[in-house]
Design an enzyme around this catalytic site. Structure first.
Site, PDB file in Angstrom:
ATOM      1  N   ASN A  15      18.215  92.468  16.049  1.00  0.00           N
ATOM      2  CA  ASN A  15      19.602  92.919  16.163  1.00  0.00           C
ATOM      3  C   ASN A  15      19.561  94.428  16.380  1.00  0.00           C
ATOM      4  OD1 ASN A  15      22.272  93.597  15.872  1.00  0.00           O
ATOM      5  ND2 ASN A  15      22.402  93.058  13.701  1.00  0.00           N
ATOM      6  N   TRP A  16      19.730  94.822  17.635  1.00  0.00           N
ATOM      7  CA  TRP A  16      19.605  96.258  17.959  1.00  0.00           C
ATOM      8  C   TRP A  16      20.804  97.062  17.490  1.00  0.00           C
ATOM      9  CZ3 TRP A  16      17.445  96.808  23.680  1.00  0.00           C
ATOM     10  CH2 TRP A  16      16.181  96.201  23.746  1.00  0.00           C
ATOM     11  N   LYS A  17      21.897  96.396  17.115  1.00  0.00           N
ATOM     12  CA  LYS A  17      23.127  97.093  16.711  1.00  0.00           C
ATOM     13  C   LYS A  17      23.530  98.091  17.801  1.00  0.00           C
ATOM     14  CE  LYS A  17      21.916  96.126  11.985  1.00  0.00           C
ATOM     15  NZ  LYS A  17      21.987  96.468  10.578  1.00  0.00           N
ATOM     16  N   HIS A  23      28.479  89.186  11.338  1.00  0.00           N
ATOM     17  CA  HIS A  23      27.562  90.133  10.702  1.00  0.00           C
ATOM     18  C   HIS A  23      28.341  90.935   9.655  1.00  0.00           C
ATOM     19  CE1 HIS A  23      24.938  93.559  10.088  1.00  0.00           C
ATOM     20  NE2 HIS A  23      23.963  92.786  10.532  1.00  0.00           N
ATOM     21  N   GLU A  26      28.425  93.931   8.956  1.00  0.00           N
ATOM     22  CA  GLU A  26      29.054  95.160   9.466  1.00  0.00           C
ATOM     23  C   GLU A  26      30.361  94.839  10.182  1.00  0.00           C
ATOM     24  OE1 GLU A  26      25.573  96.525  11.530  1.00  0.00           O
ATOM     25  OE2 GLU A  26      24.603  96.869   9.593  1.00  0.00           O
ATOM     26  N   GLU A  68      22.093  87.294   4.935  1.00  0.00           N
ATOM     27  CA  GLU A  68      21.758  88.712   4.874  1.00  0.00           C
ATOM     28  C   GLU A  68      22.485  89.366   3.699  1.00  0.00           C
ATOM     29  OE1 GLU A  68      20.548  90.312   9.035  1.00  0.00           O
ATOM     30  OE2 GLU A  68      22.725  90.327   8.921  1.00  0.00           O
ATOM     31  N   GLY A  83      19.427  97.600   6.006  1.00  0.00           N
ATOM     32  CA  GLY A  83      19.210  99.002   6.340  1.00  0.00           C
ATOM     33  C   GLY A  83      18.924  99.889   5.138  1.00  0.00           C
ATOM     34  N   SER A 137      16.254  94.411   5.794  1.00  0.00           N
ATOM     35  CA  SER A 137      15.010  95.180   5.641  1.00  0.00           C
ATOM     36  C   SER A 137      13.743  94.332   5.803  1.00  0.00           C
ATOM     37  CB  SER A 137      15.005  95.932   4.305  1.00  0.00           C
ATOM     38  OG  SER A 137      16.087  96.845   4.259  1.00  0.00           O
ATOM     39  N   GLY A 178      16.980  94.080  11.913  1.00  0.00           N
ATOM     40  CA  GLY A 178      17.720  95.217  12.455  1.00  0.00           C
ATOM     41  C   GLY A 178      16.793  96.362  12.794  1.00  0.00           C
ATOM     42  N   GLY A 179      16.685  97.325  11.899  1.00  0.00           N
ATOM     43  CA  GLY A 179      15.920  98.555  12.143  1.00  0.00           C
ATOM     44  C   GLY A 179      14.542  98.341  12.750  1.00  0.00           C
TER      45      GLY A 179
HETATM   46  P1  PGA Z   1      17.925  95.713   8.773  1.00  0.00           P
HETATM   47  O1  PGA Z   1      19.230  94.999   9.386  1.00  0.00           O
HETATM   48  O2  PGA Z   1      16.738  94.889   9.195  1.00  0.00           O
HETATM   49  O3  PGA Z   1      17.910  97.077   9.384  1.00  0.00           O
HETATM   50  O4  PGA Z   1      18.096  95.731   7.295  1.00  0.00           O
HETATM   51  C1  PGA Z   1      19.354  93.615   9.415  1.00  0.00           C
HETATM   52  C2  PGA Z   1      20.653  93.214  10.036  1.00  0.00           C
HETATM   53  O5  PGA Z   1      21.670  93.896   9.779  1.00  0.00           O
HETATM   54  O6  PGA Z   1      20.728  92.247  10.783  1.00  0.00           O
END
Ligand code: PGA
Length: 252
Positions: free
Chosen positions: A9-11, A97, A99, A169, A175, A215, A236-237
């Site tokens: 997930n590149w956001k 998600h 967010e 999640e 993050g 994470s 994500g990251g």
């Molecule tokens: P993260 O994000 O791996 O940076 O914790 C995961 C996500 O939000 O899908």
């Protein structure tokens, strides 16, 4: 046996040139290093969907979007419909998600509509659920996640829900560098699968992939993915670095 899935997930990161370079790097590393049958999905920002799709054509890597509208089409400036995604064609879409839930006020009823729009256009939703820190501390995380699953998905038929991917999640792990322990992840995945089984029966529940997100890193991926109910990860990251992402894929 459910196939393992690792979705990046590149956001809201990267420029077009950077996105092309990262996709290339992931593709090359996957071709030379990934031998197992892991389904890899790159969920990239809307402006990169077309180019990433072209780059991944003929490979085993699939492309996903990070959201779609709950509306079919029309006067919704700035929105992107499931039909548009399908026309690229993009096969996957992340929905709900944390967010999106937190910053864009996406709630259960809205997400139920988004899921319907996605399925109507043969997209596979990656439906996210998970609790914030204060809910975990109160000890009501199981109830909240069950509620998120019920509100977003329980209007679906058994056939329709069988087409989904679910991602658990915990918000406190996204993050933050703070990962759920393997026990915490396995426990919640089992709760979700039990909830699905109670409504749709064991066969359907056993067939639905449930990914862990929050994470995920090269050094914790293998252990997390070895839990019986954890079918891979939503990353994500670490998906923004080809080396780390491919090491996570190898952990699956
Ligand atoms: P993260 O994000 O791996 O940076 O914790 C995961 C996500 O939000 O899908």
């Amino acid at each position: 046996m459910r196939t393992k899935i690792v979705a990046g997930n590149w956001k809201m990161n990267k420029t077009l040139a950077e996105a092309k370079a990262l996709t290339n790097e992931v593709l090359n590393l996957c071709i030379s290093e990934v031998k197992s049958a892991v389904k890899v999905i790159l969920c990239v920002p809307y402006p990169f969907l077309q180019s990433t799709t072209e780059q991944c054509e003929g490979t085993t890597i699939a492309v996903g979007a990070q959201n779609c509208s709950e509306h079919e089409s029309g006067a919704y400036t700035g929105e992107v419909s499931a039909a548009m995604l399908k026309s690229i064609p993009v096969p996957y879409v992340i929905l709900g998600h944390s967010e999106r839930r937190q910053y864009f006020r996406e709630d259960g009823p809205m997400l139920a509509k988004k899921v319907d729009r996605a399925l109507a256009h043969q997209l596979t939703p990656i439906f996210c659920c998970g609790e914030p820190l204060e809910i975990r501390e109160k000890g009501t995380h199981e109830a909240l996640v069950r509620q998120q699953i019920q509100e977003g998905l329980f209007h679906l038929s058994a056939e329709a829900i069988g087409k989904l991917i679910i991602a658990y999640e915990p918000v406190w792990a996204i993050g933050t560098g703070k990962t759920a322990s393997t026990q915490q992840a396995q426990d919640m995945h089992a709760v979700i699968r039990k909830e699905l089984a109670a409504k749709y029966g064991d066969k359907v529940a056993q067939s639905i992939p449930i990914l862990y997100g929050g994470s995920v890193k090269p050094d914790n991926a293998k252990e997390l993915f070895s839990c019986p109910d954890v079918d891979g990860g939503l990353v994500g990251g670490a998906s923004l670095k080809a080396r780390d992402f491919v090491d996570i894929i190898k952990g699956a």
